[in-house]
Design an enzyme around this catalytic site. Structure first.
Site, PDB file in Angstrom:
ATOM      1  N   CYS A 183     -20.851 -11.255  10.300  1.00 41.96           N
ATOM      2  CA  CYS A 183     -21.472  -9.945  10.081  1.00 41.96           C
ATOM      3  C   CYS A 183     -22.186  -9.921   8.727  1.00 41.96           C
ATOM      4  O   CYS A 183     -23.253 -10.491   8.592  1.00 41.96           O
ATOM      5  CB  CYS A 183     -20.447  -8.825  10.227  1.00 41.96           C
ATOM      6  SG  CYS A 183     -21.222  -7.205  10.475  1.00 41.96           S
ATOM      7  N   HIS A 222     -18.167  -9.823  15.509  1.00 48.43           N
ATOM      8  CA  HIS A 222     -16.872 -10.064  14.865  1.00 48.43           C
ATOM      9  C   HIS A 222     -15.964 -10.899  15.758  1.00 48.43           C
ATOM     10  O   HIS A 222     -15.107 -10.374  16.462  1.00 48.43           O
ATOM     11  CB  HIS A 222     -16.214  -8.732  14.503  1.00 48.43           C
ATOM     12  CG  HIS A 222     -16.790  -8.089  13.290  1.00 48.43           C
ATOM     13  ND1 HIS A 222     -16.318  -8.327  12.022  1.00 48.43           N
ATOM     14  CD2 HIS A 222     -17.839  -7.244  13.146  1.00 48.43           C
ATOM     15  CE1 HIS A 222     -17.041  -7.651  11.146  1.00 48.43           C
ATOM     16  NE2 HIS A 222     -17.972  -6.979  11.805  1.00 48.43           N
ATOM     17  N   GLU A 231     -13.492 -12.682  14.963  1.00 46.38           N
ATOM     18  CA  GLU A 231     -12.078 -12.609  14.578  1.00 46.38           C
ATOM     19  C   GLU A 231     -11.315 -11.541  15.346  1.00 46.38           C
ATOM     20  O   GLU A 231     -10.078 -11.577  15.434  1.00 46.38           O
ATOM     21  CB  GLU A 231     -11.944 -12.383  13.062  1.00 46.38           C
ATOM     22  CG  GLU A 231     -12.186 -10.958  12.579  1.00 46.38           C
ATOM     23  CD  GLU A 231     -13.654 -10.561  12.492  1.00 46.38           C
ATOM     24  OE1 GLU A 231     -13.922  -9.423  12.065  1.00 46.38           O
ATOM     25  OE2 GLU A 231     -14.527 -11.390  12.829  1.00 46.38           O
TER      26      GLU A 231
END
Length: 242
Positions: free
Chosen positions: A111, A214, A216
């Protein structure tokens, strides 16, 4: 050993209310799930020499998400919706990325990290994406991720990391800014349904990429982190032989 950049934020714990290094645990989980060891890298005074010294002890780097990059870094005045600049973090991450590229240290920008990469190499940003796409779909509301899909460029390093079947990938969005003018040396490797740039890679290094989404946040899919950790292991082996 994977270094992960962090925020500096006002934080409360017990009786204390202080400025502290902060990073959501999902980043650490993503690294350790992929077999790496996470090392936190909080913003601090930096020079090229300091950045090189820090990276010399690491095998890979993640530039994490967070606040907007200072528009002054790419020659623009701030948009009304652009956040207050975090000049300490901008300088820290710019130096780390510049030295990582010079050392061919594997890196992944997430990001904000993708935006820092583009700006560090001379690119610019769209400061408020809703002005371009006409909706808030990439950041629906505070702390709520947008859901969407990106189309991955065939033959790219990103496609190789994700696997041949990865033409279209479901992702978690949380960004109100995006890459505009892409820096020389970066190749666009994924876009959203409405054409917003969602991934770039630097072809002059063995493993260097940035994604706007994202990864993660998806505990079921650690392919990007596994790719980084694998590249970091290769880098560590090469360095030990040299």
């Amino acid at each position: 050993m994977i270094g992960v950049t962090t925020y500096l934020e006002q934080a409360q714990t017990g009786v204390w209310d202080v400025r502290a290094s902060f990073l959501p645990k999902v980043y650490l989980d993503a690294v350790t799930d992929a077999g790496g060891i996470a090392v936190l890298l909080p913003p601090q005074p930096v020079s090229p020499e300091i950045a090189r010294s820090v990276l010399a002890s690491l095998d890979g780097l993640i530039v994490a998400g967070g606040a907007d990059v200072d528009p002054a870094r790419y020659g623009q005045e701030p948009h009304p919706r652009t956040g207050a600049p975090r000049t300490d973090r901008d300088a820290w991450e710019d130096a780390l990325l510049s030295e990582a590229i010079a050392a061919e240290l594997p890196f992944l920008g997430i990001c904000r990290g993708a935006q820092v990469l583009n700006v560090a190499l001379g690119g610019t940003l769209v400061q408020h994406l809703p002005d371009v796409v006409g909706s808030e779909r990439y950041q629906p509301s505070p702390a709520v991720f947008g859901a969407g899909e990106v189309t991955v460029k065939p033959g790219s390093r990103l496609a190789a990391v994700l696997g041949d079947e990865a033409g279209t990938l479901p992702v978690h969005y949380y960004h109100h800014q995006a890459l505009d003018v892409v820096a020389d040396g970066l190749t666009v490797t994924a876009r959203s349904e409405d054409g917003v740039i969602e991934a770039v890679e630097l072809e002059t290094v063995p493993f260097g990429m940035g994604v706007q989404w994202h990864p993660e946040e998806n505990a079921a899919d650690r392919r990007l982190f596994a790719g980084l950790v694998e590249a970091a292991g290769t880098h560590r082996t090469r360095r030990s032989i040299a």
